[in-house]
Structure formats: structure tokens, C-alpha cells
Motif scaffolding. Structure first.
Motif, PDB file in Angstrom:
ATOM      1  N   VAL A 339       0.816  -1.228   0.000  1.00  0.00           N
ATOM      2  CA  VAL A 339       0.000   0.000   0.000  1.00  0.00           C
ATOM      3  C   VAL A 339       0.846   1.273   0.000  1.00  0.00           C
ATOM      4  N   TRP A 340       2.163   1.125   0.198  1.00  0.00           N
ATOM      5  CA  TRP A 340       3.044   2.294   0.212  1.00  0.00           C
ATOM      6  C   TRP A 340       3.984   2.219  -0.988  1.00  0.00           C
ATOM      7  N   PHE A 341       4.051   3.327  -1.758  1.00  0.00           N
ATOM      8  CA  PHE A 341       4.846   3.309  -2.979  1.00  0.00           C
ATOM      9  C   PHE A 341       5.535   4.650  -3.215  1.00  0.00           C
ATOM     10  N   LEU A 342       6.692   4.558  -3.860  1.00  0.00           N
ATOM     11  CA  LEU A 342       7.371   5.759  -4.345  1.00  0.00           C
ATOM     12  C   LEU A 342       6.517   6.439  -5.408  1.00  0.00           C
ATOM     13  N   ILE A 343       6.796   7.709  -5.651  1.00  0.00           N
ATOM     14  CA  ILE A 343       5.956   8.498  -6.554  1.00  0.00           C
ATOM     15  C   ILE A 343       6.819   9.021  -7.707  1.00  0.00           C
ATOM     16  N   PRO A 344       6.564   8.596  -8.940  1.00  0.00           N
ATOM     17  CA  PRO A 344       7.312   9.122 -10.083  1.00  0.00           C
ATOM     18  C   PRO A 344       6.850  10.531 -10.428  1.00  0.00           C
ATOM     19  N   PRO A 345       7.596  11.241 -11.274  1.00  0.00           N
ATOM     20  CA  PRO A 345       7.257  12.638 -11.590  1.00  0.00           C
ATOM     21  C   PRO A 345       5.842  12.846 -12.107  1.00  0.00           C
ATOM     22  N   GLU A 346       5.287  11.843 -12.815  1.00  0.00           N
ATOM     23  CA  GLU A 346       3.945  12.025 -13.344  1.00  0.00           C
ATOM     24  C   GLU A 346       2.872  11.841 -12.277  1.00  0.00           C
ATOM     25  N   GLY A 347       3.280  11.426 -11.073  1.00  0.00           N
ATOM     26  CA  GLY A 347       2.348  11.341  -9.967  1.00  0.00           C
ATOM     27  C   GLY A 347       1.619  10.020  -9.835  1.00  0.00           C
ATOM     28  N   MET A 348       1.911   9.041 -10.675  1.00  0.00           N
ATOM     29  CA  MET A 348       1.276   7.733 -10.589  1.00  0.00           C
ATOM     30  C   MET A 348       2.121   6.838  -9.696  1.00  0.00           C
TER      31      MET A 348
END
Length: 353
Positions: A339-348
């Protein structure tokens, strides 16, 4: 190690206008270069790229210096800037009476893997090495408050909460505005995404704005990196930045002003509360204007009100840190409990469906 800085060369802010990119002055120690990817950055008299080291109190020593040799001089008389470059040159005295050159307080280095003038192979290495940009507004790094906006001499910039440029008269003695002769004189770091403009004050001077917010200095800040005005009277704040970092396994992801990874929580409508927040502290700001985006980040910034505390959201996603990340390069929160994830520049989400 002996630590002693001396500032010995000042250039007025007005010299910033019409900064000549890639201009070379054979008599000057420091010039300006440009590349296909970076519009302007500092170079030496031979055109070799110069870098700063984020953790620096000149903490690059021993083996580090083999990859990042310092720019040194024999005497202070050699400290010269080409015409049009704003800022301050100084000396950092290393062991052995070696005189390393500083710019706006930051010791300057070369990168051993740059083979020729114009090479910028050291830019962004390990998210701690960066070219030095002689622009009006750039990103200050390495302070205890993290990454934040600074002016052309490296001094911290602030916003004023009640502002419609309402700092006047005596207020301006303590909080001098960042001004220009013309809006055309405004230059910003290629690492920044925000919009700049000017606010015409009653006396006709043009105060610089960033994302619509007028910018000020604080008279009690004495050197680059000082942020003595942060939180003053609960109305003065620095403007911190959200950036990115690239990992061979995880790709590019968002980082907070402190350089640490930011995460999203899949079930989120900011439903991480109570004990959850102990492990996943939110990225918060005192006021909405106190956060800016670095280059490549085009998602919309918004805010979630946590009982008066503003949690920053990016592309509609509230942002969190992970307490088990102990260093900026750590990504220990990636995929936790699915449920926890890094966030790429596009926000997905970077690894969730």
C-alpha cells in the motif's frame, strides 16, 4: 580539519542583468559556460565545469578528492569573476594551507570524469553534486532546513504571509525585497518549474515574485545557508522545494526538501492517522506558498488540512516520508504492505498496478 571561510569579493545584484551565457573573460578566474542541457553554469578560465557538494563544509576529503579535485588558488588576488556574474568569491582553507575557492560560501570542485570543456558529467551525481548556476533564483541545498529558494548571492529568500507586498516602511529595513530593473532580468535555475513575475511597489521598484509570491531577504541572515527568518512572527517562511532522485531499480521518484524519498499511501484520503503517522510522517508546510517544484515536476500541488497543519499533495496524492529511511538514498518504504509506494514525476504509483 580546520574550517575557515573568508568572503572577499562582492558583486552588486544589478550586474545580473543581461548575463552573457558562455562568455569567457581570459583575465577572470570564474566564467560562465553553457551546454545542450544546462543554460548557464560556472566554469574556470579554461571552460572546465565547476561543481558544489551538498554536504559541504568541504567534507569531500581523501578518496573523494580523487574524483572531485578542488579549485584552488595561490592567493586571494586571483579571485575574480567575469563581468555580469553576481555573487561572492571566497576562500576555504584546507589542511596544508591549501586555498580552495568558494562561490556564495560553497567550495568549488571539478569532476575527474569531465574530459573537456562543456562536459557536465558530474551534474546530479548521487544527488549531492551539482553545477553552480549564476542566476537570479536558484535552489539552495545542504542547509538544516533542506532545499529552498535562494537569490543570486546564495542568500535565503522568504515569503510574507499577509502579502500583497504589504511589507512597507520599517518592515523593509528588516526584510529587503528582491528587485530587478525589468522583468526581462529575471533568470531562474533550470531545475525549477515555477513561474516568475514582478510586483510594482508604490515607489516604482519591481519586486520579483515566484508563483505569484513576492520574495524577500532577511537582514539578519549573514551568510548563504542562514535561515534566521524562518517562522518569524509566524508570518515569514522560506520556500522549500520538492525534487527528484533516480535509482537504478526504482527509476525516478519524488524527494522532499530534505532529500529523502516521498511515498503515497494507496487507500489515501489522508487516512494515515495516529500510529500510522509515527511511521509515515507527512510532508507539511506552514502556509501554502512555502513549497515549490523542481524541474520535471509538472503535477499540481495542493494541500490537505490536518487540523490546521497543511500536508502537501502532489497530483492529488498526499505525501509521506518513511521513518526507516535513514539516508537520502534509502527507499525502504517501497511496496510496504502493498500500500506504500514511491511516486514518479507524473504522480502515478511506481509499482502498484
Amino acid at each position: 580539519m580546520k574550517i575557515r571561510f573568508r568572503f572577499v569579493f562582492m558583486v552588486a545584484l544589478c550586474l545580473l542583468a543581461a548575463l552573457p551565457l558562455a562568455a569567457q573573460d581570459g583575465d577572470a578566474l570564474i566564467n560562465v559556460g553553457s551546454s545542450e542541457t544546462i543554460p548557464s553554469y560556472l566554469v574556470d578560465a579554461e571552460g572546465r565545469t565547476l561543481y558544489l557538494f551538498v554536504p559541504d563544509d568541504a567534507n569531500c576529503v581523501d578518496g573523494c578528492l580523487e574524483n572531485w579535485p578542488p579549485l584552488t588558488v595561490e592567493s586571494e588576488a586571483e579571485l575574480t569573476l567575469a563581468d555580469g556574474i553576481p555573487g561572492t568569491l571566497g576562500i576555504y582553507e584546507r589542511d596544508g594551507d591549501i586555498m580552495q575557492v568558494t562561490y556564495n560560501g560553497a567550495p568549488l570542485y571539478y569532476f575527474a570524469r569531465d574530459a573537456a570543456p562543456g562536459d557536465v558529467n558530474g551534474e546530479g551525481v548521487n544527488a549531492v553534486w551539482y553545477v553552480v548556476e549564476p542566476v537570479l533564483i536558484s535552489v539552495g541545498r545542504g542547509s538544516e532546513i533542506g532545499n529552498f529558494l535562494v537569490g543570486p548571492t546564495g542568500m535565503t529568500l522568504y515569503l510574507f504571509v499577509p502579502d500583497d507586498a504589504n511589507c512597507v516602511d520599517g518592515c523593509l529595513e528588516n526584510w529587503p525585497p528582491l528587485t530587478v530593473e525589468s522583468a526581462d532580468d529575471i533568470t531562474t535555475s533550470y531545475r525549477l518549474t515555477g513561474e516568475t513575475g514582478v510586483f510594482e511597489r508604490e515607489d516604482g521598484t519591481l519586486q520579483v515574485t515566484y508563483n505569484g509570491v513576492p520574495l524577500y531577504y532577511f537582514a539578519r541572515d549573514e551568510a548563504p545557508g542562514d535561515a534566521n527568518g524562518e517562522g518569524a512572527n509566524d508570518v515569514w517562511y522560506v520556500i522549500k522545494t520538492i525534487g527528484t532522485r533516480t535509482n537504478a531499480d526504482q527509476g525516478t521518484y519524488l524527494t522532499g526538501p530534505n532529500g529523502f524519498a516521498l511515498y503515497l499511501f494507496t487507500p489515501d484520503d489522508a487516512t494515515c492517522v495516529d500510529g500510522c503517522l509515527e511511521n509515515w510522517p507527512p510532508l507539511t508546510v506552514p502556509v501554502e506558498g512555502a513549497i515549490a517544484l523542481e524541474a520535471g515536476l509538472m503535477g499540481e500541488v495542493s494541500f490537505y488540512d490536518r487540523d490546521g497543519t497543511l500536508q502537501v499533495s502532489y497530483a492529488g496524492t498526499p505525501l509521506y516520508y518513511f521513518v526507516r529511511d535513514e539516508a537520502p538514498a534509502d527507499v525502504n518504504g517501497q511496496g510496504v504492505n502493498d500500500v506504500w509506494f514511491l511516486i514518479p514525476p507524473e504522480g502515478m504509483m511506481s509499482d502498484a498496478g
